[in-house]
Motif scaffolding. Structure first.
Motif, PDB file in Angstrom:
ATOM      1  N   GLN A  65       0.814  -1.218   0.000  1.00  0.00           N
ATOM      2  CA  GLN A  65       0.000   0.000   0.000  1.00  0.00           C
ATOM      3  C   GLN A  65       0.849   1.270   0.000  1.00  0.00           C
ATOM      4  O   GLN A  65       1.721   1.458   0.840  1.00  0.00           O
ATOM      5  N   GLY A  66       0.595   2.139  -0.967  1.00  0.00           N
ATOM      6  CA  GLY A  66       1.264   3.430  -1.035  1.00  0.00           C
ATOM      7  C   GLY A  66       2.675   3.392  -1.577  1.00  0.00           C
ATOM      8  O   GLY A  66       3.311   4.439  -1.727  1.00  0.00           O
ATOM      9  N   ASP A  72      -1.911   4.926  -2.911  1.00  0.00           N
ATOM     10  CA  ASP A  72      -2.386   4.943  -1.534  1.00  0.00           C
ATOM     11  C   ASP A  72      -3.906   5.085  -1.507  1.00  0.00           C
ATOM     12  O   ASP A  72      -4.540   5.502  -2.481  1.00  0.00           O
ATOM     13  N   VAL A  73      -4.496   4.718  -0.376  1.00  0.00           N
ATOM     14  CA  VAL A  73      -5.926   4.890  -0.141  1.00  0.00           C
ATOM     15  C   VAL A  73      -6.116   5.509   1.238  1.00  0.00           C
ATOM     16  O   VAL A  73      -5.155   5.653   2.003  1.00  0.00           O
ATOM     17  N   ASP A  74      -7.344   5.832   1.557  1.00  0.00           N
ATOM     18  CA  ASP A  74      -7.640   6.543   2.799  1.00  0.00           C
ATOM     19  C   ASP A  74      -7.727   5.569   3.964  1.00  0.00           C
ATOM     20  O   ASP A  74      -8.808   5.275   4.495  1.00  0.00           O
ATOM     21  N   ARG A  75      -6.580   5.042   4.335  1.00  0.00           N
ATOM     22  CA  ARG A  75      -6.475   4.214   5.530  1.00  0.00           C
ATOM     23  C   ARG A  75      -5.018   4.258   5.974  1.00  0.00           C
ATOM     24  O   ARG A  75      -4.120   4.444   5.144  1.00  0.00           O
ATOM     25  N   PRO A  76      -4.741   4.098   7.257  1.00  0.00           N
ATOM     26  CA  PRO A  76      -3.352   4.091   7.713  1.00  0.00           C
ATOM     27  C   PRO A  76      -2.645   2.815   7.270  1.00  0.00           C
ATOM     28  O   PRO A  76      -3.284   1.841   6.851  1.00  0.00           O
ATOM     29  N   GLN A 173       2.486  12.281  -3.667  1.00  0.00           N
ATOM     30  CA  GLN A 173       2.078  11.703  -2.388  1.00  0.00           C
ATOM     31  C   GLN A 173       3.257  11.162  -1.575  1.00  0.00           C
ATOM     32  O   GLN A 173       3.048  10.553  -0.531  1.00  0.00           O
ATOM     33  N   GLN A 176       3.206  12.086   2.033  1.00  0.00           N
ATOM     34  CA  GLN A 176       2.163  11.327   2.722  1.00  0.00           C
ATOM     35  C   GLN A 176       2.642   9.922   3.066  1.00  0.00           C
ATOM     36  O   GLN A 176       2.351   9.395   4.152  1.00  0.00           O
ATOM     37  N   LYS A 180       2.928   8.223   6.777  1.00  0.00           N
ATOM     38  CA  LYS A 180       2.270   6.972   7.150  1.00  0.00           C
ATOM     39  C   LYS A 180       3.271   5.928   7.642  1.00  0.00           C
ATOM     40  O   LYS A 180       2.992   5.191   8.594  1.00  0.00           O
TER      41      LYS A 180
END
Length: 270
Positions: A65-66, A72-76, A173, A176, A180
């Motif tokens: 992820q990411g 990436d998506v809207d989650r940690p 990103q 970001q 994370k």
């Protein structure tokens, strides 16, 4: 090295748990080896390692992820969720069982995959992987406190950023991603109870690491190693293995030829 190991024979995206998870397949073999990169790494940066491993087996490399080509998506970032992503990918590919090799952050994901989806893991290799958050040296834990997006600008000349910028769907990103990863590394954890229940053969690789040798030895003991003499014929040897690669640090062990020399006999059952 054949053309099929230098270049992936298959690449693709799998829609898993809200992600478009990117993967690459190299080589051929009965039981695939899933390669899980360290934090901020990706399949592009780690392609030389995948190529070497694919000389003797099929290798499935994943962008978590990411990272890399996986947006990436809207989650940690959570080790457990990324482990479920890996298991979902294997289900989508129709792969019943694999060997797992994870490095650093990818080692945490590999360990959680083995804990949460044990039937899918034949053998487990963890490179520079801490069993608990308090295992890291104090100075490393202190560095985690300052790890985040503010470092993005100074990292632009690094291979980590350059490969990310070349392949990521949203290169902007990167800060970001740093935020994370830093948040993940600051979370407390102790996987000792679950690790002690693992039944599959596992191998730990370390030396001048970001945690003391005593930490990885305790991990080895939890896996059943270091409990008794192996016997003159080796009949009492544990299924777990511990490889100390002299002179290798947390930051250079993954790309070292010594890693392959240590790991391949374990994967091959030698």
């Amino acid at each position: 090295m054949t053309e099929s190991t230098r270049k992936p024979i298959e690449t693709g995206y799998a829609d898993i748990n809200g992600l478009r998870l990117y993967y690459e397949v190299r080589g051929n073999g009965d039981v695939p080896l899933v390669l899980l990169h360290g934090g901020l790494h990706n399949t592009a940066l780690d392609a030389p390692v995948a190529e070497q491993l694919a000389r003797r087996r099929q290798v499935i490399a994943v962008d978590l992820q990411g990272h890399g080509r996986t947006g990436d998506v809207d989650r940690p970032l959570r080790y457990e969720q990324m482990a479920d992503d890996v298991a979902g990918l294997l289900a989508g590919l129709g792969v019943a069982q694999v060997d797992l090799l994870g490095y650093s952050l990818g080692g945490g994901v590999a360990l959680q995959t083995a804990i949460r989806h044990p039937a899918r893991v034949r053998k487990l290799v963890l490179v520079s992987t801490a069993l608990a958050s308090n295992g890291w040296y104090p100075e490393v834990q202190q560095a985690f406190q300052h790890f985040g997006g503010a470092l993005a600008e100074m990292m632009r000349p690094s291979p980590v950023y350059q490969t990310y910028a070349a392949v990521a769907p949203r290169p902007d990103q990167f800060p970001q991603l740093l935020d994370k990863v830093g948040e993940l590394q600051r979370r407390g954890y102790d996987w000792s109870p679950d690790a002690a229940r693992l039944a599959m053969p596992a191998m730990l690789v370390s030396d001048a690491d970001s945690f003391p040798p005593a930490h990885v030895v305790r991990f080895f003991e939890l896996l059943g190693g270091g409990q008794r003499d192996a016997g003159w014929d080796g009949s009492a040897a544990p299924r777990a293995r511990l490889a100390i690669l002299p002179g290798h640090t947390h930051y250079n062990v993954f790309e070292s030829p010594a890693l392959l020399a240590a790991v391949e006999p374990f994967l091959d059952g030698r």
